[in-house]
Design a protein around this motif. Structure first.
Motif, PDB file in Angstrom:
ATOM      1  N   ALA A   1       4.492  -9.014   4.018  1.00 44.66           N
ATOM      2  CA  ALA A   1       4.014  -9.199   5.398  1.00 44.66           C
ATOM      3  C   ALA A   1       2.754 -10.228   5.323  1.00 44.66           C
ATOM      4  O   ALA A   1       1.647  -9.821   4.873  1.00 44.66           O
ATOM      5  N   ASN A   2       3.012 -11.168   6.085  1.00 45.55           N
ATOM      6  CA  ASN A   2       1.616 -12.186   6.361  1.00 45.55           C
ATOM      7  C   ASN A   2       1.846 -12.793   7.652  1.00 45.55           C
ATOM      8  O   ASN A   2       2.689 -12.358   8.297  1.00 45.55           O
ATOM      9  N   LYS A   3       1.015 -13.698   7.933  1.00 42.75           N
ATOM     10  CA  LYS A   3       0.835 -14.211   9.383  1.00 42.75           C
ATOM     11  C   LYS A   3       2.322 -14.891   9.757  1.00 42.75           C
ATOM     12  O   LYS A   3       2.774 -14.404  10.877  1.00 42.75           O
ATOM     13  N   ASN A   4       2.862 -15.366   8.757  1.00 43.84           N
ATOM     14  CA  ASN A   4       4.216 -16.406   9.196  1.00 43.84           C
ATOM     15  C   ASN A   4       5.416 -15.702   8.633  1.00 43.84           C
ATOM     16  O   ASN A   4       6.611 -16.123   9.204  1.00 43.84           O
ATOM     17  N   THR A   5       5.343 -14.420   7.722  1.00 43.55           N
ATOM     18  CA  THR A   5       6.674 -14.102   7.291  1.00 43.55           C
ATOM     19  C   THR A   5       6.433 -12.490   7.250  1.00 43.55           C
ATOM     20  O   THR A   5       5.507 -12.034   6.850  1.00 43.55           O
ATOM     21  N   GLN A   6       7.621 -11.767   7.646  1.00 38.90           N
ATOM     22  CA  GLN A   6       7.665 -10.198   7.723  1.00 38.90           C
ATOM     23  C   GLN A   6       9.098 -10.081   7.088  1.00 38.90           C
ATOM     24  O   GLN A   6       9.968 -10.573   7.831  1.00 38.90           O
ATOM     25  N   PHE A   7       9.037  -9.098   6.092  1.00 40.56           N
ATOM     26  CA  PHE A   7      10.424  -8.689   5.572  1.00 40.56           C
ATOM     27  C   PHE A   7      10.514  -7.446   5.095  1.00 40.56           C
ATOM     28  O   PHE A   7       9.679  -7.116   4.421  1.00 40.56           O
ATOM     29  N   GLY A   8      11.039  -6.764   5.569  1.00 42.95           N
ATOM     30  CA  GLY A   8      11.136  -5.152   5.357  1.00 42.95           C
ATOM     31  C   GLY A   8      12.275  -4.512   5.120  1.00 42.95           C
ATOM     32  O   GLY A   8      13.478  -4.866   5.760  1.00 42.95           O
ATOM     33  N   ILE A   9      12.785  -3.415   4.564  1.00 49.01           N
ATOM     34  CA  ILE A   9      13.974  -2.510   4.323  1.00 49.01           C
ATOM     35  C   ILE A   9      13.602  -1.157   4.385  1.00 49.01           C
ATOM     36  O   ILE A   9      12.399  -0.817   3.824  1.00 49.01           O
TER      37      ILE A   9
ATOM     38  N   PHE B   1      21.828   5.067   7.643  1.00 49.09           N
ATOM     39  CA  PHE B   1      22.198   3.965   7.002  1.00 49.09           C
ATOM     40  C   PHE B   1      20.764   3.180   6.657  1.00 49.09           C
ATOM     41  O   PHE B   1      19.786   3.561   7.168  1.00 49.09           O
ATOM     42  N   LEU B   2      20.908   2.061   6.027  1.00 52.18           N
ATOM     43  CA  LEU B   2      19.674   1.015   5.607  1.00 52.18           C
ATOM     44  C   LEU B   2      19.671   0.018   6.758  1.00 52.18           C
ATOM     45  O   LEU B   2      20.676  -0.337   7.420  1.00 52.18           O
ATOM     46  N   VAL B   3      18.427  -0.050   7.171  1.00 55.31           N
ATOM     47  CA  VAL B   3      18.161  -1.253   8.128  1.00 55.31           C
ATOM     48  C   VAL B   3      17.311  -2.261   7.366  1.00 55.31           C
ATOM     49  O   VAL B   3      16.256  -1.894   6.554  1.00 55.31           O
ATOM     50  N   PHE B   4      17.020  -3.596   7.913  1.00 58.11           N
ATOM     51  CA  PHE B   4      16.224  -4.478   7.340  1.00 58.11           C
ATOM     52  C   PHE B   4      16.001  -5.449   8.397  1.00 58.11           C
ATOM     53  O   PHE B   4      16.649  -5.580   9.292  1.00 58.11           O
ATOM     54  N   MET B   5      14.798  -5.914   8.563  1.00 56.44           N
ATOM     55  CA  MET B   5      14.257  -7.024   9.404  1.00 56.44           C
ATOM     56  C   MET B   5      13.517  -8.054   8.506  1.00 56.44           C
ATOM     57  O   MET B   5      13.079  -7.988   7.398  1.00 56.44           O
ATOM     58  N   TYR B   6      13.864  -9.427   9.112  1.00 57.09           N
ATOM     59  CA  TYR B   6      13.217 -10.567   8.582  1.00 57.09           C
ATOM     60  C   TYR B   6      12.776 -11.437   9.676  1.00 57.09           C
ATOM     61  O   TYR B   6      13.472 -11.647  10.805  1.00 57.09           O
TER      62      TYR B   6
ATOM     63  N   HIS C   1      10.445 -15.230  10.445  1.00 56.13           N
ATOM     64  CA  HIS C   1       9.695 -16.431   9.487  1.00 56.13           C
ATOM     65  C   HIS C   1       9.152 -17.348  10.476  1.00 56.13           C
ATOM     66  O   HIS C   1      10.363 -17.858  11.445  1.00 56.13           O
ATOM     67  N   ARG C   2       8.161 -17.595  10.730  1.00 57.42           N
ATOM     68  CA  ARG C   2       7.775 -18.952  11.526  1.00 57.42           C
ATOM     69  C   ARG C   2       7.470 -19.917  10.644  1.00 57.42           C
ATOM     70  O   ARG C   2       6.616 -20.019   9.613  1.00 57.42           O
ATOM     71  N   PHE C   3       8.277 -21.096  10.946  1.00 61.69           N
ATOM     72  CA  PHE C   3       8.275 -22.477  10.088  1.00 61.69           C
ATOM     73  C   PHE C   3       6.967 -23.313  10.615  1.00 61.69           C
ATOM     74  O   PHE C   3       6.420 -23.786   9.918  1.00 61.69           O
ATOM     75  N   ASN C   4       6.859 -23.300  11.922  1.00 57.77           N
ATOM     76  CA  ASN C   4       5.755 -24.130  12.577  1.00 57.77           C
ATOM     77  C   ASN C   4       5.438 -23.555  13.852  1.00 57.77           C
ATOM     78  O   ASN C   4       6.121 -22.465  14.283  1.00 57.77           O
ATOM     79  N   ASP C   5       4.609 -24.306  14.816  1.00 56.83           N
ATOM     80  CA  ASP C   5       4.347 -23.810  16.203  1.00 56.83           C
ATOM     81  C   ASP C   5       5.621 -24.010  16.886  1.00 56.83           C
ATOM     82  O   ASP C   5       5.744 -23.504  17.984  1.00 56.83           O
ATOM     83  N   LYS C   6       6.952 -24.692  16.750  1.00 56.15           N
ATOM     84  CA  LYS C   6       7.834 -25.032  17.356  1.00 56.15           C
ATOM     85  C   LYS C   6       8.898 -24.067  16.980  1.00 56.15           C
ATOM     86  O   LYS C   6       9.849 -23.699  17.900  1.00 56.15           O
ATOM     87  N   TRP C   7       9.169 -23.626  15.865  1.00 62.49           N
ATOM     88  CA  TRP C   7      10.521 -23.070  15.120  1.00 62.49           C
ATOM     89  C   TRP C   7      10.062 -21.889  14.473  1.00 62.49           C
ATOM     90  O   TRP C   7       9.393 -21.419  13.347  1.00 62.49           O
ATOM     91  N   GLN C   8      11.033 -20.738  14.751  1.00 64.25           N
ATOM     92  CA  GLN C   8      11.085 -19.696  13.960  1.00 64.25           C
ATOM     93  C   GLN C   8      12.478 -18.848  13.760  1.00 64.25           C
ATOM     94  O   GLN C   8      13.243 -19.140  14.592  1.00 64.25           O
ATOM     95  N   ILE C   9      12.424 -17.858  12.859  1.00 62.95           N
ATOM     96  CA  ILE C   9      13.724 -17.219  12.681  1.00 62.95           C
ATOM     97  C   ILE C   9      13.504 -15.808  12.668  1.00 62.95           C
ATOM     98  O   ILE C   9      12.533 -15.517  12.288  1.00 62.95           O
ATOM     99  N   ASN C  10      14.598 -15.072  13.574  1.00 60.02           N
ATOM    100  CA  ASN C  10      14.221 -13.579  13.749  1.00 60.02           C
ATOM    101  C   ASN C  10      15.415 -12.867  13.492  1.00 60.02           C
ATOM    102  O   ASN C  10      16.536 -13.325  13.732  1.00 60.02           O
ATOM    103  N   LEU C  11      15.692 -11.877  12.544  1.00 67.52           N
ATOM    104  CA  LEU C  11      16.910 -10.892  12.325  1.00 67.52           C
ATOM    105  C   LEU C  11      16.531  -9.737  12.067  1.00 67.52           C
ATOM    106  O   LEU C  11      15.494  -9.191  11.077  1.00 67.52           O
ATOM    107  N   TYR C  12      16.526  -8.695  13.131  1.00 68.06           N
ATOM    108  CA  TYR C  12      16.235  -7.261  13.040  1.00 68.06           C
ATOM    109  C   TYR C  12      16.822  -6.644  14.097  1.00 68.06           C
ATOM    110  O   TYR C  12      17.348  -7.275  15.331  1.00 68.06           O
ATOM    111  N   GLY C  13      17.194  -5.306  13.797  1.00 63.86           N
ATOM    112  CA  GLY C  13      17.405  -4.381  15.006  1.00 63.86           C
ATOM    113  C   GLY C  13      18.794  -4.602  15.452  1.00 63.86           C
ATOM    114  O   GLY C  13      19.105  -4.350  16.834  1.00 63.86           O
ATOM    115  N   GLY C  14      19.938  -5.454  14.948  1.00 69.42           N
ATOM    116  CA  GLY C  14      20.968  -5.945  15.655  1.00 69.42           C
ATOM    117  C   GLY C  14      20.890  -7.307  16.409  1.00 69.42           C
ATOM    118  O   GLY C  14      21.653  -7.533  17.381  1.00 69.42           O
TER     119      GLY C  14
END
Length: 301
Positions: free
Chosen positions: A155-163, A178-183, A185-198
Motif C-alpha cells: 500500500a503506497n501512492k502508486n500500488t495497492q494490493f490486498g486480499i 469466499f476470498l476477494v482481492f484487489m490490485y 497500480h499507476r505506472f505514470n500520469d497517463k496509465w494505470q491498471i485496476n482489478l477489484y470487486g468484479g
C-alpha cells in the motif's frame, strides 16, 4: 449482493490507503470516479440487445460520520429492469408471461455501510460491514448483509494490493463466503491498471479530464416478482449475472461532475430464479450473448 457495491467498497479501500492525500481537483478523472466519498449521486441507463433490455439505476450515498479509524455512510438505490424472455427460454417448460417474469420490474434499497482501518504487524487492515433493506413492487422483500476484510500486502501512492474474506448473510448465493482481492497500480500520469470487486480495466488518461478504459466488469441485474403459481413461493428473486468486456469513456464535465459512456458485450454467467433468500434454483434462464450500451452521470464530492 450487487457486484457494483463490491467495486465501490474495494475501491474505497485502495483510495483510503494512498500515501499522499489529494483533493478531487488534483487527481486525474480516473481516480476521481472510484470509491465511496462523502457525497455521491449517480444515475445510469443501459440498453441491452437481448432478453435483458432497458435498465435504469439511481444511487445516492452520504458519509455522515468519520474519524481516524471509522466511517459510516448511508446509501440508497432505485433500479428498474425490463426483461423479455421467449417462451422456450426458461427451464422445465415455464412460460415467462404466465409466471409474471416478463415486463419492467422495480427495486429499491436502503442501507448503512461502515468501514474500519487499522494496522496489525505494520500491515494496513481494512474491514467493512453493510446492511441493506430491499423493496419491490410487492412490498418489502428482505434484509441482507455483507462483511469483508482486506489485509494490504502492499500500500503506497502508486500500488495497492490486498486480499481477504467476504461473507454474505441472508443471500440466495450458492457461495456465501469466499476470498476477494484487489490490485491497483499507476505506472505514470497517463496509465494505470485496476482489478477489484468484479472489475478489470487498463486506464489511459489522454488529458487530466478524460479517461479511456479497456476492460471488463461483472454486472448483476436483480428484482423480486410474484409468480402466482402454487409450485413457487409467493415472492421470488430473479438474478442475472453477466461478464461484460467493454470499452469505456469518462469525461469530467466540471469539478466533481462526471459523464460515462460504455459499450461492449454481455456474456451470461448465471441467470436464475430463486426464493427470496434461498439458494435453491427454481428456474434456469437461457440468455444469449448480446451487445449493450450504457451512459451515466455522477456527482462525487
Amino acid at each position: 449482493m450487487n457486484i457494483r457495491i463490491l467495486i465501490l467498497v474495494t475501491s474505497c479501500f485502495c483510495i483510503a490507503l494512498q500515501a499522499t492525500a489529494q483533493t478531487q481537483a488534483d487527481v486525474n478523472v480516473s481516480e476521481g470516479g472510484y470509491g465511496l466519498v462523502k457525497t455521491n449521486l449517480n444515475m445510469s441507463y443501459d440498453h441491452g440487445f437481448g432478453a435483458i433490455q432497458d435498465g435504469f439505476s439511481a444511487r445516492a450515498s452520504y458519509e455522515f460520520f468519520r474519524n481516524k479509524k471509522f466511517t459510516v455512510t448511508a446509501n440508497a438505490r432505485y433500479s428498474s429492469c425490463e426483461v423479455s424472455f421467449g417462451e422456450s427460454d426458461l427451464s422445465n417448460g415455464y412460460n415467462p408471461y404466465e409466471i409474471n417474469l416478463n415486463g419492467t420490474h422495480l427495486m429499491s434499497q436502503v442501507g448503512i455501510t461502515s468501514t474500519f482501518k487499522t494496522k496489525i504487524l505494520n500491515r494496513p487492515i481494512m474491514a467493512m460491514s453493510m446492511i441493506n433493506g430491499e423493496w419491490s413492487e410487492g412490498g418489502f422483500a428482505r434484509v441482507s448483509g455483507i462483511a469483508m476484510g482486506l489485509i494490504m500486502l502492499r500500500a503506497n501512492k502508486n500500488t495497492q494490493f490486498g486480499i481477504g474474506p467476504l461473507v454474505m448473510v441472508n443471500t440466495c448465493s450458492k457461495l456465501p463466503a469466499f476470498l476477494v482481492f484487489m490490485y491497483r497500480h499507476r505506472f505514470n500520469d497517463k496509465w494505470q491498471i485496476n482489478l477489484y470487486g468484479g472489475m478489470f480495466g487498463i486506464d489511459y488518461n489522454p488529458t487530466k479530464n478524460d479517461l479511456i478504459s479497456i476492460g471488463a466488469d461483472i454486472d448483476v441485474k436483480a428484482f423480486y416478482f410474484k409468480p402466482h403459481i402454487s409450485a413457487f413461493p409467493e415472492k421470488c428473486r430473479f438474478t442475472s449475472t453477466s461478464f461484460r468486456p467493454m470499452i469505456k469513456y469518462r469525461r469530467r464535465l466540471i469539478q466533481d461532475l462526471y459523464f460515462d459512456f460504455e459499450s461492449g458485450v454481455s456474456i451470461k454467467m448465471a441467470c436464475r430464479v430463486n426464493g427470496v433468500s434461498s439458494s435453491t434454483e427454481l428456474i434456469n434462464c437461457k440468455q444469449n450473448t448480446f451487445p449493450f450500451l450504457q451512459a451515466g452521470i455522477s456527482f462525487s464530492l
